[in-house]
Design a protein around this motif. Sequence first.
Motif, PDB file in Angstrom:
ATOM      1  N   LEU A   4      -7.380  -3.172  -0.096  1.00 24.55           N
ATOM      2  CA  LEU A   4      -6.281  -3.069  -1.044  1.00 24.55           C
ATOM      3  C   LEU A   4      -6.785  -2.423  -2.327  1.00 24.55           C
ATOM      4  O   LEU A   4      -7.729  -2.909  -2.953  1.00 24.55           O
ATOM      5  N   HIS A  32      -4.712   0.505   1.785  1.00 23.03           N
ATOM      6  CA  HIS A  32      -3.366   0.197   1.305  1.00 23.03           C
ATOM      7  C   HIS A  32      -3.403   0.265  -0.211  1.00 23.03           C
ATOM      8  O   HIS A  32      -4.325  -0.262  -0.837  1.00 23.03           O
ATOM      9  N   LEU A  34      -1.632  -0.541  -3.842  1.00 20.28           N
ATOM     10  CA  LEU A  34      -0.658  -1.372  -4.544  1.00 20.28           C
ATOM     11  C   LEU A  34      -0.214  -0.682  -5.825  1.00 20.28           C
ATOM     12  O   LEU A  34      -1.024  -0.415  -6.712  1.00 20.28           O
ATOM     13  N   LYS A  55      -0.655   2.803   3.704  1.00 22.64           N
ATOM     14  CA  LYS A  55       0.566   2.112   3.291  1.00 22.64           C
ATOM     15  C   LYS A  55       0.552   1.954   1.783  1.00 22.64           C
ATOM     16  O   LYS A  55      -0.498   1.739   1.175  1.00 22.64           O
ATOM     17  N   LEU A  57       2.178  -0.389  -1.159  1.00 21.74           N
ATOM     18  CA  LEU A  57       2.910  -1.605  -1.481  1.00 21.74           C
ATOM     19  C   LEU A  57       3.495  -1.437  -2.876  1.00 21.74           C
ATOM     20  O   LEU A  57       2.760  -1.199  -3.838  1.00 21.74           O
ATOM     21  N   ALA A  59       5.466  -3.039  -5.947  1.00 15.44           N
ATOM     22  CA  ALA A  59       5.953  -4.215  -6.673  1.00 15.44           C
ATOM     23  C   ALA A  59       6.597  -3.713  -7.953  1.00 15.44           C
ATOM     24  O   ALA A  59       5.906  -3.402  -8.924  1.00 15.44           O
ATOM     25  N   LEU A  79      -1.669 -11.327  -2.401  1.00 12.54           N
ATOM     26  CA  LEU A  79      -1.821 -10.330  -1.328  1.00 12.54           C
ATOM     27  C   LEU A  79      -3.227 -10.317  -0.734  1.00 12.54           C
ATOM     28  O   LEU A  79      -3.416  -9.927   0.424  1.00 12.54           O
ATOM     29  N   GLU A 164       6.308   0.053   1.304  1.00 16.67           N
ATOM     30  CA  GLU A 164       6.833  -1.288   1.574  1.00 16.67           C
ATOM     31  C   GLU A 164       7.004  -2.040   0.256  1.00 16.67           C
ATOM     32  O   GLU A 164       6.061  -2.167  -0.520  1.00 16.67           O
ATOM     33  N   VAL A 166       7.200  -5.198  -2.041  1.00 13.11           N
ATOM     34  CA  VAL A 166       6.675  -6.563  -2.009  1.00 13.11           C
ATOM     35  C   VAL A 166       7.228  -7.320  -3.212  1.00 13.11           C
ATOM     36  O   VAL A 166       7.408  -6.739  -4.285  1.00 13.11           O
TER      37      VAL A 166
END
Length: 312
Positions: A4, A32, A34, A55, A57, A59, A79, A164, A166
Amino acid sequence: MTVLVLADHDNATLKSATLHAITAAAKVGDVHLLVAGSDCTGVAEAAAKVAGVGKVLLADAPMYGHPLAEAITPLIVALAPAYSHVLTAATTSGKNIMPRVAAMLDVAQLSEVCAINGADTFVRPIYAGNAMATVQSVDPIKVLTVRTTTFDAAASTGGSATIEAVPGAADPALSRFIGQELTKSERPELISAKIVVSGGRGMGSSENFHLIETLADKLGAAVGASRAAVDAGYVPNDYQVGQTGKVVAPDLYIAVGISGAIQHLAGMKDSKIIVAINKDEEAPIFQVADYGLVADLFQAVPEFTSELAKAR
């Protein structure tokens, strides 16, 4: 293994430091990214196009509008159990957030990592960069900040990651954003500039720093400073290069009136070419310089700038 990476951004654009962090993360496993911010969908879309990102994420919440460590940390901690590593670039915000993350996960943080030799083995500087330590971590989740100057930037295009959403974590309400004063400049960003011109205590005053700025403008360079110059009030602290400032590794670093204290060398000695101008021939800066000029900077810098103007 999946890593992450916390993205560094301003809710509008993805900062270049994140591209270097992605390259570091890819040496361990799948990446991934964030993106925590407010009204930052555009940043997530740009991040999804970065090569190597599997990916993104997202927020998106008002409390993430500014990178407050107290607000973002609970999100990362929630996470983290799904990942083997959590890392970010060793920027000002990254170095503020990750120690708190490590403490809440009850693991050690590995700071300023400049090489990754395996999933659990890392190289980081110690003694102000005078030695490199190879360390092995047995923590279940590795928390790292990475020195961006030692990793190439990932390509900003070519990726096709999914995005995605979150949910945000509960706001601990331990801090709140009051305001900020930003230095606006048309010059390149210090940590990503190809050429940096820095001034030190030898500049004598804030007024004399125009010599550095004029030279930098002729070269299309960023302006930096030693801690001594910042502490003396010559320039703002966001100009500071060094162990407690910004770490840079440009193609060309010009140090003017800088003696070369260990603290400063730790932030610039990886530069490809170092040029030093100092009237003290015994100044430590000459030990790391590729080219050194023993001269009065108040004579040498204007002459240098004048010759550049003639060349153009």
